[in-house]
Scaffold this motif. Sequence first.
Motif, mmCIF file in Angstrom:
data_model
loop_
_atom_site.group_PDB
_atom_site.id
_atom_site.type_symbol
_atom_site.label_atom_id
_atom_site.label_comp_id
_atom_site.label_asym_id
_atom_site.label_seq_id
_atom_site.Cartn_x
_atom_site.Cartn_y
_atom_site.Cartn_z
ATOM 1 N N THR A 1 108.704 16.051 -86.795
ATOM 2 C CA THR A 1 107.109 16.561 -87.176
ATOM 3 C C THR A 1 106.791 16.994 -85.741
ATOM 4 N N ALA A 2 105.974 18.372 -86.043
ATOM 5 C CA ALA A 2 105.752 19.239 -84.939
ATOM 6 C C ALA A 2 103.906 19.702 -85.647
ATOM 7 N N ILE A 3 103.670 19.782 -84.665
ATOM 8 C CA ILE A 3 102.802 20.841 -85.060
ATOM 9 C C ILE A 3 102.273 22.507 -84.727
ATOM 10 N N ALA A 4 101.778 22.861 -85.293
ATOM 11 C CA ALA A 4 101.238 24.099 -85.234
ATOM 12 C C ALA A 4 99.645 25.108 -84.940
ATOM 13 N N ARG A 5 99.787 26.139 -83.919
ATOM 14 C CA ARG A 5 98.388 26.275 -84.474
ATOM 15 C C ARG A 5 98.307 27.750 -83.704
ATOM 16 N N ALA A 6 97.463 28.215 -84.863
ATOM 17 C CA ALA A 6 97.254 29.659 -84.610
ATOM 18 C C ALA A 6 95.752 29.635 -84.763
ATOM 19 N N GLY A 7 95.076 31.093 -84.907
ATOM 20 C CA GLY A 7 93.949 31.453 -85.115
ATOM 21 C C GLY A 7 93.958 32.574 -86.430
ATOM 22 N N ASN A 8 92.972 33.885 -85.630
ATOM 23 C CA ASN A 8 92.407 34.827 -86.943
ATOM 24 C C ASN A 8 93.880 34.780 -87.856
ATOM 25 N N VAL A 9 94.016 35.671 -89.172
ATOM 26 C CA VAL A 9 95.263 36.183 -89.699
ATOM 27 C C VAL A 9 93.986 37.003 -90.114
ATOM 28 N N VAL A 10 94.979 38.595 -90.490
ATOM 29 C CA VAL A 10 94.296 39.051 -91.876
ATOM 30 C C VAL A 10 95.379 39.479 -92.595
ATOM 31 N N GLY A 11 95.987 40.091 -93.669
ATOM 32 C CA GLY A 11 96.447 40.864 -94.497
ATOM 33 C C GLY A 11 96.770 41.064 -95.926
ATOM 34 N N GLY A 12 96.702 41.763 -96.873
ATOM 35 C CA GLY A 12 96.386 41.969 -98.299
ATOM 36 C C GLY A 12 95.931 40.389 -98.845
ATOM 37 N N GLY A 13 95.091 40.473 -99.877
ATOM 38 C CA GLY A 13 94.933 39.683 -100.886
ATOM 39 C C GLY A 13 93.591 38.316 -100.187
ATOM 40 N N ASP A 14 94.033 38.260 -99.289
ATOM 41 C CA ASP A 14 92.467 37.162 -99.227
ATOM 42 C C ASP A 14 91.398 37.188 -99.566
ATOM 43 N N VAL A 15 90.409 36.640 -99.976
ATOM 44 C CA VAL A 15 89.495 36.795 -101.308
ATOM 45 C C VAL A 15 88.554 35.763 -100.030
ATOM 46 N N CYS A 16 89.088 35.023 -99.041
ATOM 47 C CA CYS A 16 88.437 33.896 -98.701
ATOM 48 C C CYS A 16 86.542 34.506 -98.503
ATOM 49 N N PRO A 17 85.365 33.639 -98.709
ATOM 50 C CA PRO A 17 84.201 34.126 -98.078
ATOM 51 C C PRO A 17 84.370 34.405 -96.790
ATOM 52 N N GLU A 18 83.116 34.871 -95.519
ATOM 53 C CA GLU A 18 82.915 35.582 -94.737
ATOM 54 C C GLU A 18 83.413 35.422 -94.013
ATOM 55 N N ARG A 19 85.014 36.173 -94.323
ATOM 56 C CA ARG A 19 85.897 36.694 -92.764
ATOM 57 C C ARG A 19 85.724 37.640 -93.153
ATOM 58 N N LEU A 20 85.986 38.453 -91.930
ATOM 59 C CA LEU A 20 85.245 39.835 -91.468
ATOM 60 C C LEU A 20 86.320 40.735 -92.461
#
Length: 344
Positions: A172-191
């Motif tokens: 098992t390992a842990i992955a840490r990432a941040g802001n991403v962009v791309g087509g099809g995002d619908v989450c509110p309050e994202r730039l």
Amino acid sequence: MHYLVTGHTGFKGAWLTVLLRQLGHEVSGLALDPAPGSLFERAGLAAQLDHDLRVDVRDAEATADAVSAVAPDVVVHLAAQPLVRESYRDPRGTWESNVNGTFNVLEGVRATPSVRAQVVITTDKVYRNVDQIWGYRETDALGGVDPYSASKAAADLLTQSWIATSASTVPTAIARAGNVVGGGDVCPERLMVDLVAAFAAGDPVRLRFPDAVRPWQHVLDCVQGYVALADALVAGRHAGEAFNFGPGTGSFVRVGDVAQQVADLWGGGARIELDEQPAVHEAGLLALDSRKAELLLGWRDRLSFRDALRWTVDWSRAVHDGADARERTMAQVDEYLALGRTTA
């Protein structure tokens, strides 16, 4: 290889699902219902899955039963409450989803003999933010102020504890990432979501933090990191470790500049205004040092900041104008994989 992706109906989960399928893997998913208009729905991804299960990871028994029923080779745990501002509105739900949910997935994996590797996804916001201008490394202290950041830091520590003390032998390992962009995002309050929705409707965008600097990365660069880490675990490398997957410093750009570039790419008189309403606390500059992933996994961004914005706008504009979302998504994944072959 058979992958189980928790949170596969979300934005990153949907892109990861398409990427894995294009790489030739079997894919199953475990998640809540997709949001209306999500990439998962618009691209018809349910038909691409071996199992498409609706399970709330806060339900320990249902989660364990689902993992056992799928019997995957690899688990990528993405399911979470992913929004900072929502975490202020519903702190209890955020803590339960992000901490209890993670524990339930870990325990489901422990009880499933087929699993050969597991990647637990947290976030760049697990780091104690001291407003340093250089990137945080995997060995830096964890912390968090808002309920989202704190709960994800807790999930990260929980995973570390589980790795060290549970009877499980699953790498098992842990992955840490941040802001991403791309087509099809619908989450509110994202730039990017706000920009695309407003420009598509012909409305101006109201910015809360135009001077805030954020790292911006295309979602495919991010999820390709998750796949690279899973591959390493299956090959017997890097169990028990954490890896950052963040963009280079050329992708650290002011929110106002991002909005203006997206407006220019969209065209048609897209407009930007400032939002003067009081805002809840959001972290200042928070960057990741991803040299460990580059050196040990051979991972790096394939898309520049400008390309990440262009790919996002191209997808969004084409689908807004009537293109098939699944075809556009698969075409971008194929183009992305071709970039990897030409730079290898």
